[in-house]
Write an enzyme that holds these catalytic residues in place. Structure first.
Site, PDB file in Angstrom:
ATOM      1  N   ASP A  67       0.812  -1.217   0.000  1.00  0.00           N
ATOM      2  CA  ASP A  67       0.000   0.000   0.000  1.00  0.00           C
ATOM      3  C   ASP A  67       0.850   1.275   0.000  1.00  0.00           C
ATOM      4  O   ASP A  67       0.647   2.162   0.837  1.00  0.00           O
ATOM      5  CB  ASP A  67      -0.941   0.006   1.225  1.00  0.00           C
ATOM      6  CG  ASP A  67      -1.820  -1.228   1.295  1.00  0.00           C
ATOM      7  OD1 ASP A  67      -2.326  -1.652   0.241  1.00  0.00           O
ATOM      8  OD2 ASP A  67      -1.994  -1.778   2.399  1.00  0.00           O
ATOM      9  N   GLU A  97     -11.135   0.532  -3.855  1.00  0.00           N
ATOM     10  CA  GLU A  97     -10.386   0.977  -2.666  1.00  0.00           C
ATOM     11  C   GLU A  97      -9.158   1.751  -3.088  1.00  0.00           C
ATOM     12  O   GLU A  97      -8.903   1.931  -4.273  1.00  0.00           O
ATOM     13  CB  GLU A  97      -9.986  -0.243  -1.824  1.00  0.00           C
ATOM     14  CG  GLU A  97      -9.099  -1.230  -2.572  1.00  0.00           C
ATOM     15  CD  GLU A  97      -8.939  -2.568  -1.862  1.00  0.00           C
ATOM     16  OE1 GLU A  97      -9.658  -2.842  -0.879  1.00  0.00           O
ATOM     17  OE2 GLU A  97      -8.080  -3.361  -2.315  1.00  0.00           O
TER      18      GLU A  97
HETATM   19  C1  6LW Z   1      -5.673  -2.167   1.884  1.00  0.00           C
HETATM   20  C2  6LW Z   1      -6.383  -2.231   0.612  1.00  0.00           C
HETATM   21  C3  6LW Z   1      -5.620  -3.284   0.025  1.00  0.00           C
HETATM   22  O1  6LW Z   1      -6.198  -1.338   2.838  1.00  0.00           O
HETATM   23  O2  6LW Z   1      -5.418  -4.227   0.978  1.00  0.00           O
HETATM   24  O3  6LW Z   1      -4.330  -3.964  -1.748  1.00  0.00           O
HETATM   25  C4  6LW Z   1      -5.727  -3.616   2.205  1.00  0.00           C
HETATM   26  N1  6LW Z   1      -5.112  -3.167  -1.115  1.00  0.00           N
HETATM   27  O4  6LW Z   1      -6.352  -1.109  -0.170  1.00  0.00           O
HETATM   28  C5  6LW Z   1      -4.714  -4.005   3.207  1.00  0.00           C
HETATM   29  O5  6LW Z   1      -3.419  -3.766   2.707  1.00  0.00           O
END
Ligand code: 6LW
Length: 511
Positions: A24, A179
């Site tokens: 991240d 996300e």
């Molecule tokens: C993070 C989300 C994700 O918050 O995995 O790969 C979660 N992305 O964006 C935990 O790293």
């Protein structure tokens, strides 16, 4: 060839730019300095912070969350604690916003000196994970992903107060888990970069844009702009590309940092999600194009920023400084009194909290496995021990997934070197050998398929105790959001033990 072409920096670079469990990534620039943060889950201190001048060579300068008041990690394990952070700079102040899923959710800390301490957290009303900040004309906007979509509101970043209603601005292109949102402005467009598909093999980065910050956002017809899910990357040694952030260098060039993983034994990966770098250009329709075809490589043969000499990493950690370097972390909120330094050694006090305990903090100091082929060696002496006390070296994914090589105190007053595997419901003792004396060297070597465990009592004649398949403690088998840590630890079979272990050094190197 023209001279101007020759003067470009064509030396390329190697991905990942930050190897080992560093997921991240988020990046910001101040002048010619770049700062980058990663998520940290159950580990303390939290949110590793890196500095670079060229986006390729990164030096860890500390952590953003260094005090328990900023980082309560009660019960946090690999799916808990700190999720994706964002780092931004505005008007003399650095802000780091993230989520503590084991506590009160989204919060911000700030500082004027990123190499110093960061503020106490202010907590935010808007939920979801992966919060990010965007500053414009004295205003600060927050985006995050409550309710399976990207929501925007205005906030006061110093108090956390929400100043406008949360508004849904995009749902992504239909991939699961929209996300990791970030907002940018370029040439009159607001760009909303997100990730979709989940953080496994189906991961992808998509983008939308609008003339006004609160939408409507139009999806890029060429989405996804980065993914390894398709045929053109099916044999790529890098998989799961996603969770990205964009940054413009002072020479005008654009870059993307993202996470991905490197499968190593079958389709298993162990090093966690790592930080990668890709060049970005803007096409004639004002959409970003990532490294030409939306895939990335281990060897990137592209022009770069002027490269700085890397900060040399030493093989040996000795404990002469009386403190641990920034690469060392603990599990949950550790007890500093159980970690002391005397005559250049690290002394770990054994407590009844062992490596299987998923609520409290075992006496443990670990650093990331950063290379698929590596060796790590330590030397230790277990002292004042009674039967059941132990100390050693662990290859640690999380509580139900670790391989431990350790010294154990026996009933008969002697000590033994033991190799143990913890895999879910099973705990297996592979080998136990009584030692001739108390000082022992423990070594683990890793390759793409296995870990091998060795010991010596003279500092040099290492004997192998066993070898274990790596896949059982991989992310695909064991699960989790983290990656392998190599840790020194001590634990006790009793509440009243006075046992401690003295570690003389810890060597780590790529093989
Ligand atoms: C993070 C989300 C994700 O918050 O995995 O790969 C979660 N992305 O964006 C935990 O790293």
């Amino acid at each position: 060839l023209s001279l101007s072409c020759l003067s470009q920096n064509k030396q390329g670079y190697q991905n990942p730019v930050i190897p080992g469990f560093h997921p991240d990534p988020s990046v910001c620039r101040v002048g010619d300095d770049f700062y980058l943060v990663n998520s940290s889950f159950q580990y303390f201190p939290g949110v590793p912070l890196f500095h670079s001048k060229d986006l390729i060579h990164w030096e860890q300068i500390g952590h953003c969350l260094t005090r328990p008041s900023q980082l309560p990690l009660h019960d946090a394990t690999t799916w808990g604690g700190i999720y994706a952070p964002t780092i931004r700079y505005n008007d003399g102040t650095f802000y780091m916003i993230t989520t503590n899923v084991s506590d009160k959710g989204n919060f911000i800390v700030h500082t004027t000196n990123p190499r110093g301490e960061w503020s106490e957290p202010v907590w935010l009303k808007q939920g979801g994970i992966d919060p990010s900040l965007y500053f414009e004309n004295g205003k600060c906007y927050l985006v995050s992903n409550p309710d399976a979509g990207i929501f925007l509101c205005e906030i006061n970043p110093k108090t956390g107060e929400q100043l406008s209603e949360s508004k849904r601005i995009w749902n992504g292109t239909g991939g699961r888990h929209p996300e990791g949102p970030h907002l940018y402005k370029k040439d009159g467009w607001y760009y909303l970069l997100i990730s979709e598909g989940g953080t496994e093999y189906g991961h992808k980065v998509t983008i939308a844009r609008s003339r006004t910050i609160d939408g409507p956002y139009d999806s890029n017809p060429a989405n996804p702009i980065l993914t390894h899910i398709n045929k053109n990357a099916q044999n790529n040694p890098i998989q799961g590309t996603g969770h990205a952030d964009l940054v413009q260098a002072s020479d005008g060039s654009w870059w993307m940092v993202c996470l991905a993983f490197r499968p190593q034994t079958g389709s298993h990966h162990l090093l966690g999600r790592e930080t990668f770098l890709a060049p970005v250009r803007w096409d004639e329709n004002a959409w970003p194009v990532i490294n030409g075809d939306g895939t990335i490589a281990l060897q990137m043969d592209v022009p770069t920023l002027p490269q700085q000499p890397p900060v040399e990493k030493t093989v040996r950690t000795d404990f002469k400084d009386g403190k641990l370097g920034t690469e060392w972390v603990h599990i949950r909120n550790y007890h500093p009194e159980n970690y002391t330094f005397s005559s250049g050694k690290l002394r770990l006090k054994a407590t009844p909290v062992n490596l299987d305990n998923s609520k409290e903090s075992p006496t443990f100091a670990g650093r990331r496995q950063e290379h698929i082929n590596f060796t790590a060696t330590t030397s230790l002496q277990l002292q004042k021990a009674t039967a059941g006390d132990e100390a050693g070296l662990t290859v640690y994914m999380f509580e139900p997934a670790h391989y431990d090589l350790f010294v154990k105190q026996l009933e008969n007053g002697k000590q033994a070197v033991v190799l143990r595997y913890r895999l879910g419901e099973m705990t297996h003792i592979e080998k136990e050998i009584t030692l001739p004396k108390n000082e022992v060297q423990l070594r683990v070597k890793g390759n793409k398929d296995s870990y091998s465990f060795e010991y010596a009592t003279d500092g040099k004649s290492f004997k192998e105790l066993g070898r274990m398949n790596a896949c059982y403690i991989s992310t695909e088998t064991a699960g989790g959001f983290t990656g392998i840590m190599l840790g020194m630890y001590a634990s006790s079979g009793s509440n009243i033990s006075k046992a401690y272990a003295e570690f003389g050094y810890f060597d780590y190197s790529e093989l």
